[in-house]
Design an enzyme around this catalytic site. Structure first.
Site, PDB file in Angstrom:
ATOM      1  N   ASN A   1      33.654  43.831  83.248  1.00 32.30           N
ATOM      2  CA  ASN A   1      34.819  44.556  83.770  1.00 32.30           C
ATOM      3  C   ASN A   1      35.977  44.006  82.943  1.00 32.30           C
ATOM      4  OD1 ASN A   1      33.758  46.309  85.811  1.00 32.30           O
ATOM      5  ND2 ASN A   1      33.273  44.465  86.881  1.00 32.30           N
TER       6      ASN A   1
ATOM      7  N   HIS B   1      39.184  31.449  84.107  1.00 30.31           N
ATOM      8  CA  HIS B   1      39.290  32.442  85.084  1.00 30.31           C
ATOM      9  C   HIS B   1      40.912  32.731  84.860  1.00 30.31           C
ATOM     10  CE1 HIS B   1      35.188  32.230  86.538  1.00 30.31           C
ATOM     11  NE2 HIS B   1      35.263  30.995  86.601  1.00 30.31           N
ATOM     12  N   ILE B   2      41.065  34.230  84.702  1.00 32.07           N
ATOM     13  CA  ILE B   2      42.450  34.664  84.713  1.00 32.07           C
ATOM     14  C   ILE B   2      43.222  34.242  85.931  1.00 32.07           C
ATOM     15  CG2 ILE B   2      43.979  36.380  84.403  1.00 32.07           C
ATOM     16  CD1 ILE B   2      41.561  37.460  82.593  1.00 32.07           C
ATOM     17  N   SER B   3      42.307  34.659  87.317  1.00 37.98           N
ATOM     18  CA  SER B   3      43.009  34.527  88.401  1.00 37.98           C
ATOM     19  C   SER B   3      42.593  33.077  89.102  1.00 37.98           C
ATOM     20  CB  SER B   3      42.640  35.725  89.526  1.00 37.98           C
ATOM     21  OG  SER B   3      40.928  35.228  89.710  1.00 37.98           O
TER      22      SER B   3
ATOM     23  N   ARG C   1      41.043  33.152  96.461  1.00 38.35           N
ATOM     24  CA  ARG C   1      40.678  34.479  96.771  1.00 38.35           C
ATOM     25  C   ARG C   1      39.467  34.282  97.884  1.00 38.35           C
ATOM     26  NH1 ARG C   1      40.047  37.598  91.179  1.00 38.35           N
ATOM     27  NH2 ARG C   1      39.900  39.307  92.610  1.00 38.35           N
TER      28      ARG C   1
ATOM     29  N   ALA D   1      32.117  38.297  87.285  1.00 36.86           N
ATOM     30  CA  ALA D   1      31.467  38.253  88.275  1.00 36.86           C
ATOM     31  C   ALA D   1      30.287  37.518  88.262  1.00 36.86           C
ATOM     32  CB  ALA D   1      31.270  39.524  89.145  1.00 36.86           C
TER      33      ALA D   1
ATOM     34  N   ASN E   1      34.538  33.446  80.187  1.00 39.04           N
ATOM     35  CA  ASN E   1      35.169  34.021  81.261  1.00 39.04           C
ATOM     36  C   ASN E   1      33.697  35.070  81.805  1.00 39.04           C
ATOM     37  OD1 ASN E   1      36.068  35.174  83.609  1.00 39.04           O
ATOM     38  ND2 ASN E   1      37.977  35.708  82.590  1.00 39.04           N
TER      39      ASN E   1
ATOM     40  N   ASP F   1      21.604  28.734  82.547  1.00 40.17           N
ATOM     41  CA  ASP F   1      20.523  27.889  81.798  1.00 40.17           C
ATOM     42  C   ASP F   1      20.974  28.358  80.200  1.00 40.17           C
ATOM     43  OD1 ASP F   1      19.175  27.330  84.021  1.00 40.17           O
ATOM     44  OD2 ASP F   1      17.638  29.103  83.872  1.00 40.17           O
TER      45      ASP F   1
ATOM     46  N   GLU G   1      35.172  26.895  80.959  1.00 48.47           N
ATOM     47  CA  GLU G   1      35.456  28.385  81.810  1.00 48.47           C
ATOM     48  C   GLU G   1      36.479  28.489  82.127  1.00 48.47           C
ATOM     49  OE1 GLU G   1      32.931  27.275  85.170  1.00 48.47           O
ATOM     50  OE2 GLU G   1      33.484  28.893  86.382  1.00 48.47           O
TER      51      GLU G   1
ATOM     52  N   ARG H   1      33.792  33.756  95.966  1.00 48.07           N
ATOM     53  CA  ARG H   1      34.495  33.625  94.348  1.00 48.07           C
ATOM     54  C   ARG H   1      34.740  32.062  94.148  1.00 48.07           C
ATOM     55  NH1 ARG H   1      35.813  38.644  92.086  1.00 48.07           N
ATOM     56  NH2 ARG H   1      36.653  40.058  93.851  1.00 48.07           N
TER      57      ARG H   1
ATOM     58  N   ARG I   1      43.151  47.324  85.001  1.00 42.84           N
ATOM     59  CA  ARG I   1      42.255  46.925  86.308  1.00 42.84           C
ATOM     60  C   ARG I   1      42.989  45.803  86.992  1.00 42.84           C
ATOM     61  NH1 ARG I   1      37.801  42.073  86.093  1.00 42.84           N
ATOM     62  NH2 ARG I   1      36.990  42.219  88.066  1.00 42.84           N
TER      63      ARG I   1
ATOM     64  N   TYR J   1      45.181  40.450  87.572  1.00 45.80           N
ATOM     65  CA  TYR J   1      44.807  40.319  86.161  1.00 45.80           C
ATOM     66  C   TYR J   1      45.708  40.363  84.979  1.00 45.80           C
ATOM     67  CZ  TYR J   1      40.354  39.904  88.459  1.00 45.80           C
ATOM     68  OH  TYR J   1      39.279  39.672  89.295  1.00 45.80           O
TER      69      TYR J   1
ATOM     70  N   HIS K   1      29.659  33.802  89.722  1.00 47.63           N
ATOM     71  CA  HIS K   1      29.007  33.481  90.972  1.00 47.63           C
ATOM     72  C   HIS K   1      27.555  33.997  91.204  1.00 47.63           C
ATOM     73  CE1 HIS K   1      33.574  33.477  90.778  1.00 47.63           C
ATOM     74  NE2 HIS K   1      33.526  34.790  90.665  1.00 47.63           N
TER      75      HIS K   1
HETATM   76  C1  DQA Z   1      37.527  36.492  87.048  1.00 48.38           C
HETATM   77  C2  DQA Z   1      37.166  36.168  88.470  1.00 48.38           C
HETATM   78  C3  DQA Z   1      35.974  36.575  89.002  1.00 48.38           C
HETATM   79  O1  DQA Z   1      35.730  36.273  90.484  1.00 48.38           O
HETATM   80  C4  DQA Z   1      35.997  38.057  88.898  1.00 48.38           C
HETATM   81  O2  DQA Z   1      34.864  38.689  89.378  1.00 48.38           O
HETATM   82  C5  DQA Z   1      36.403  38.591  87.596  1.00 48.38           C
HETATM   83  C6  DQA Z   1      37.433  37.871  86.651  1.00 48.38           C
HETATM   84  C7  DQA Z   1      39.125  35.779  86.515  1.00 48.38           C
HETATM   85  O3  DQA Z   1      39.118  35.850  85.240  1.00 48.38           O
HETATM   86  O4  DQA Z   1      39.847  35.526  87.453  1.00 48.38           O
HETATM   87  O5  DQA Z   1      35.574  39.443  86.910  1.00 48.38           O
HETATM   88  O6  DQA Z   1      36.586  35.660  86.350  1.00 48.38           O
END
Ligand code: DQA
Length: 146
Positions: free
Chosen positions: A12, A101-103, A108, A78, A75, A88, A99, A112, A19, A24, A81
């Site tokens: 996504n 994550h934008i949010s 949330r 989803a 990143n 692995d 790692e 998540r 989106r 985001y 999770h």
């Molecule tokens: C995300 C956070 C995830 O929970 C979500 O499913 C995403 C984007 C983020 O960048 O904040 O697709 O990884």
């Protein structure tokens, strides 16, 4: 030899900018790749940016990274999770893993809050918007600096 960093985006994230922009932001995935490539050039790191909606493709890219990359900035969307398979694959990679994550995932939904990838990640950035990728890249550069 110039170090290579893989920037891997999961499902996504091709829709970034369209989106849920309130979560985001308005930058596209191409904007993120371009700003990381520009920054990478100033830091002496060659960037290979990629995005897929498919878990197997992401795993194949992590395997490729084993052969040529000093670091992975990922990143997983989803899959963060849900995916033991991505964890692995990352466990089979010897370089640095960040790692992103934008949010701010911890603010949330509860589903998540858990990340399989965090069991391997050397650092985690969440809630810094798309700037998080650049922050991760700067940290990678300072780790790789002689
Ligand atoms: C995300 C956070 C995830 O929970 C979500 O499913 C995403 C984007 C983020 O960048 O904040 O697709 O990884």
């Amino acid at each position: 030899m110039t170090a290579i960093a893989y920037i891997i985006n999961g499902p996504n994230l091709n829709l970034l900018g369209q989106r849920e922009p309130q979560i985001y932001g308005h930058e596209t995935i191409e904007d993120v790749a371009a700003s990381c490539e520009t920054l990478g050039a100033t830091l002496g790191i060659k960037i290979k940016a990629m995005q897929s909606n498919h878990e197997g493709q992401i795993i194949d890219w992590i395997h490729e990274a084993r052969l040529e990359a000093a670091g992975i900035i990922i990143n997983p969307g989803a899959f963060t999770h849900t995916s033991i398979a991505i964890l692995d694959a990352l466990n089979a990679f010897d370089g640095t893993v960040f790692e992103v994550h934008i949010s701010q995932v911890h603010k949330r939904e509860a589903f998540r809050h858990h990340s399989y990838v965090s069991l391997r990640a050397d650092g985690v950035i969440a809630g810094f918007g798309t700037e998080g990728y650049e922050l991760a890249l700067r940290r990678l550069a300072s780790i790789l600096a002689p």
